[in-house]
Design a protein around this motif. Structure first.
Motif, mmCIF file in Angstrom:
data_model
loop_
_atom_site.group_PDB
_atom_site.id
_atom_site.type_symbol
_atom_site.label_atom_id
_atom_site.label_comp_id
_atom_site.label_asym_id
_atom_site.label_seq_id
_atom_site.Cartn_x
_atom_site.Cartn_y
_atom_site.Cartn_z
ATOM 1 N N HIS A 119 0.826 -1.214 0.000
ATOM 2 C CA HIS A 119 0.000 0.000 0.000
ATOM 3 C C HIS A 119 0.857 1.259 0.000
ATOM 4 C CE1 HIS A 119 -3.331 -2.639 0.758
ATOM 5 N NE2 HIS A 119 -2.872 -3.003 1.935
ATOM 6 N N ALA A 120 1.934 1.230 0.765
ATOM 7 C CA ALA A 120 2.760 2.428 0.928
ATOM 8 C C ALA A 120 3.378 2.876 -0.393
ATOM 9 C CB ALA A 120 3.858 2.167 1.963
ATOM 10 N N THR A 121 3.870 1.927 -1.170
ATOM 11 C CA THR A 121 4.540 2.293 -2.420
ATOM 12 C C THR A 121 3.609 2.986 -3.403
ATOM 13 O OG1 THR A 121 6.161 0.514 -2.156
ATOM 14 C CG2 THR A 121 5.875 1.423 -4.379
ATOM 15 N N PRO A 122 2.447 2.404 -3.763
ATOM 16 C CA PRO A 122 1.577 3.107 -4.711
ATOM 17 C C PRO A 122 0.986 4.393 -4.162
ATOM 18 C CG PRO A 122 0.522 1.109 -3.905
ATOM 19 C CD PRO A 122 1.930 1.056 -3.437
ATOM 20 N N LEU A 123 0.828 4.495 -2.837
ATOM 21 C CA LEU A 123 0.258 5.709 -2.257
ATOM 22 C C LEU A 123 1.315 6.775 -1.975
ATOM 23 C CD1 LEU A 123 -2.363 4.215 0.241
ATOM 24 C CD2 LEU A 123 -2.832 5.501 -1.849
ATOM 25 N N GLY A 124 2.583 6.418 -2.133
ATOM 26 C CA GLY A 124 3.650 7.392 -1.899
ATOM 27 C C GLY A 124 3.760 7.823 -0.448
ATOM 28 N N ILE A 125 3.504 6.894 0.488
ATOM 29 C CA ILE A 125 3.595 7.201 1.910
ATOM 30 C C ILE A 125 4.601 6.250 2.563
ATOM 31 C CG2 ILE A 125 1.237 8.091 2.042
ATOM 32 C CD1 ILE A 125 0.345 5.406 3.184
ATOM 33 N N ALA A 126 4.954 6.536 3.798
ATOM 34 C CA ALA A 126 5.930 5.716 4.510
ATOM 35 C C ALA A 126 5.289 4.407 4.964
ATOM 36 C CB ALA A 126 6.464 6.467 5.713
ATOM 37 N N ARG A 127 6.074 3.354 4.965
ATOM 38 C CA ARG A 127 5.599 2.100 5.535
ATOM 39 C C ARG A 127 5.267 2.322 7.007
ATOM 40 N NH1 ARG A 127 9.611 -2.712 3.257
ATOM 41 N NH2 ARG A 127 9.522 -2.118 1.045
ATOM 42 N N GLY A 128 4.163 1.768 7.425
ATOM 43 C CA GLY A 128 3.742 1.953 8.813
ATOM 44 C C GLY A 128 2.825 3.134 9.016
ATOM 45 N N ALA A 129 2.702 4.001 8.010
ATOM 46 C CA ALA A 129 1.758 5.115 8.122
ATOM 47 C C ALA A 129 0.340 4.564 8.190
ATOM 48 C CB ALA A 129 1.918 6.063 6.938
ATOM 49 N N LYS A 130 -0.541 5.286 8.846
ATOM 50 C CA LYS A 130 -1.911 4.807 9.015
ATOM 51 C C LYS A 130 -2.705 4.974 7.707
ATOM 52 C CE LYS A 130 -1.617 3.471 13.251
ATOM 53 N NZ LYS A 130 -2.329 4.152 14.345
ATOM 54 N N ILE A 131 -3.463 3.935 7.385
ATOM 55 C CA ILE A 131 -4.355 3.982 6.229
ATOM 56 C C ILE A 131 -5.717 3.439 6.647
ATOM 57 C CG2 ILE A 131 -2.521 3.715 4.503
ATOM 58 C CD1 ILE A 131 -3.327 0.742 4.275
ATOM 59 N N PHE A 132 -6.723 3.830 5.906
ATOM 60 C CA PHE A 132 -8.035 3.204 6.044
ATOM 61 C C PHE A 132 -8.148 2.142 4.958
ATOM 62 C CE2 PHE A 132 -8.941 7.501 7.784
ATOM 63 C CZ PHE A 132 -9.258 7.112 9.072
ATOM 64 N N ASN A 133 -8.568 0.960 5.359
ATOM 65 C CA ASN A 133 -8.710 -0.159 4.429
ATOM 66 C C ASN A 133 -10.169 -0.587 4.408
ATOM 67 O OD1 ASN A 133 -8.666 -3.305 3.893
ATOM 68 N ND2 ASN A 133 -6.833 -2.439 2.966
ATOM 69 N N VAL A 134 -10.744 -0.573 3.206
ATOM 70 C CA VAL A 134 -12.174 -0.880 3.050
ATOM 71 C C VAL A 134 -12.327 -2.051 2.089
ATOM 72 C CG1 VAL A 134 -14.441 0.016 2.418
ATOM 73 C CG2 VAL A 134 -12.708 1.572 3.337
ATOM 74 N N GLN A 135 -13.227 -2.959 2.418
ATOM 75 C CA GLN A 135 -13.570 -4.041 1.509
ATOM 76 C C GLN A 135 -15.032 -3.895 1.107
ATOM 77 O OE1 GLN A 135 -12.569 -7.770 3.417
ATOM 78 N NE2 GLN A 135 -10.450 -7.648 2.716
ATOM 79 N N ASN A 136 -15.265 -3.916 -0.200
ATOM 80 C CA ASN A 136 -16.607 -3.791 -0.761
ATOM 81 C C ASN A 136 -16.880 -4.944 -1.709
ATOM 82 O OD1 ASN A 136 -17.355 -1.331 0.387
ATOM 83 N ND2 ASN A 136 -16.547 -0.120 -1.314
ATOM 84 N N VAL A 137 -18.143 -5.282 -1.859
ATOM 85 C CA VAL A 137 -18.564 -6.145 -2.957
ATOM 86 C C VAL A 137 -19.513 -5.319 -3.819
ATOM 87 C CG1 VAL A 137 -20.492 -7.192 -1.694
ATOM 88 C CG2 VAL A 137 -19.479 -8.382 -3.646
ATOM 89 N N LEU A 138 -19.322 -5.381 -5.135
ATOM 90 C CA LEU A 138 -20.139 -4.629 -6.082
ATOM 91 C C LEU A 138 -21.041 -5.611 -6.821
ATOM 92 C CD1 LEU A 138 -17.883 -2.627 -5.367
ATOM 93 C CD2 LEU A 138 -17.840 -1.916 -7.752
ATOM 94 N N LYS A 139 -22.328 -5.270 -6.857
ATOM 95 C CA LYS A 139 -23.312 -6.145 -7.490
ATOM 96 C C LYS A 139 -23.842 -5.506 -8.765
ATOM 97 C CE LYS A 139 -24.805 -8.179 -3.095
ATOM 98 N NZ LYS A 139 -25.946 -8.429 -2.176
ATOM 99 N N LEU A 140 -23.948 -6.312 -9.797
ATOM 100 C CA LEU A 140 -24.566 -5.915 -11.060
ATOM 101 C C LEU A 140 -25.717 -6.860 -11.335
ATOM 102 C CD1 LEU A 140 -21.303 -5.266 -13.103
ATOM 103 C CD2 LEU A 140 -22.862 -3.529 -12.214
ATOM 104 N N ALA A 141 -26.880 -6.307 -11.668
ATOM 105 C CA ALA A 141 -28.096 -7.113 -11.851
ATOM 106 C C ALA A 141 -28.355 -7.975 -10.620
ATOM 107 C CB ALA A 141 -27.985 -7.970 -13.102
ATOM 108 N N GLY A 142 -28.001 -7.434 -9.455
ATOM 109 C CA GLY A 142 -28.276 -8.106 -8.193
ATOM 110 C C GLY A 142 -27.283 -9.181 -7.809
ATOM 111 N N LYS A 143 -26.265 -9.441 -8.641
ATOM 112 C CA LYS A 143 -25.316 -10.513 -8.352
ATOM 113 C C LYS A 143 -23.914 -9.950 -8.113
ATOM 114 C CE LYS A 143 -27.801 -13.980 -11.078
ATOM 115 N NZ LYS A 143 -27.717 -14.970 -12.187
ATOM 116 N N PRO A 144 -23.168 -10.501 -7.141
ATOM 117 C CA PRO A 144 -21.809 -10.025 -6.883
ATOM 118 C C PRO A 144 -20.907 -10.277 -8.093
ATOM 119 C CG PRO A 144 -22.609 -11.383 -5.066
ATOM 120 C CD PRO A 144 -23.583 -11.554 -6.195
ATOM 121 N N VAL A 145 -20.230 -9.229 -8.540
ATOM 122 C CA VAL A 145 -19.351 -9.334 -9.699
ATOM 123 C C VAL A 145 -17.942 -8.846 -9.384
ATOM 124 C CG1 VAL A 145 -18.952 -8.532 -12.079
ATOM 125 C CG2 VAL A 145 -21.279 -9.084 -11.324
#
Length: 251
Positions: A119-145
């Motif tokens: 996470h740190a490398t693509p975000l350009g922040i120091a390792r160990g810096a605090k981040i918010f991590n979110v997990q989502n599921v996206l549904k199309l036509a009512g089904k998880p895709v």
């Protein structure tokens, strides 16, 4: 705005590029909020002490980059992250018949953690810096895709919590823009095929041995500053990735 470009100022860029840079600085500083009109071309020409043609060329580039939006007869506005904008510019999963729809999003988890190197490398922040991590599921036509794993630097979103994220009124990028003044203006995506993690496979109704589309995305605001890292797993049984750049640019 004290950004007048005096005739004697030395610059290595074309004049319209300097004007574009000054306008961008004003956007970064929040001088014009999302959805607000910027000053007229004639007024900007007077402030910068340049021709209207120079102003127009600078604004043309910002419009082409989807940072500004022209509305005929009304003026030029700071682009707002509406659902339509998200659907056509940032969400590229379509049905195999080409059908598009805005996904229904279900948040699975929200955590504040320390950034690892992934996470740190693509975000350009120091390792160990605090981040918010979110997990989502996206549904199309009512089904998880799509299964999303989203990470953002806590320093950029100081009061973000599960309630604010989960009960937002519009899109995720709309939340970033409206509440935190962070305008996502471009994304960079890398695509590959890989076997999904067991959790993703289960949520998407796939076998862990069946390859899924993996998308690694970094979202950027002004000055190429990364603000979000996202890894998405996509079940491609009935859907595929479509990036129609020419058509999107013409919208």
């Amino acid at each position: 705005m004290a950004n007048t470009l005096a005739a004697g100022n030395l610059t290595f860029n074309p004049l319209y590029k300097e004007v574009k840079m000054r306008i961008t600085r004003s956007l970064v500083a929040g001088e014009w909020k999302s959805g607000e009109a910027i000053p007229s071309e004639s007024r900007l020409a007077g402030q910068f002490n340049v021709s209207i043609g120079t102003i127009r060329k600078a604004i043309d580039e910002l419009v082409a980059e989807r940072i500004l939006l022209r509305q005929q007869g009304r003026g030029t506005f700071v682009a707002t992250h509406t659902e339509d904008r998200t659907l056509f510019y940032f969400f590229h999963i379509v049905g195999k018949d080409g059908s598009r729809e805005l996904p229904m999003t279900e948040m699975l988890s929200f955590r504040k953690v320390k950034a690892g190197p992934e996470h740190a490398t693509p975000l350009g922040i120091a390792r160990g810096a605090k981040i918010f991590n979110v997990q989502n599921v996206l549904k199309l036509a009512g089904k998880p895709v799509v299964f999303d794993q989203i990470s953002v630097p806590a320093a950029l979103f100081p009061d973000l919590d599960e309630d604010i994220f989960g009960k937002r009124a519009g899109t995720i990028y709309g939340l970033y823009q409206a509440r935190y003044g962070i305008n996502v203006i471009r994304i960079s995506e890398r695509l590959s095929a890989a076997n999904p993690p067991a959790e993703a496979a289960c949520l998407l109704g796939m076998r862990a041995t069946t390859p899924a589309l993996m998308i690694r995305r970094v979202a950027y605001t002004y000055n190429d500053t990364p603000v979000e890292h996202r890894v998405s797993w996509v079940n491609t049984a009935n859907h595929e990735y479509l990036s129609d750049l020419w058509k999107n640019e013409m919208r």
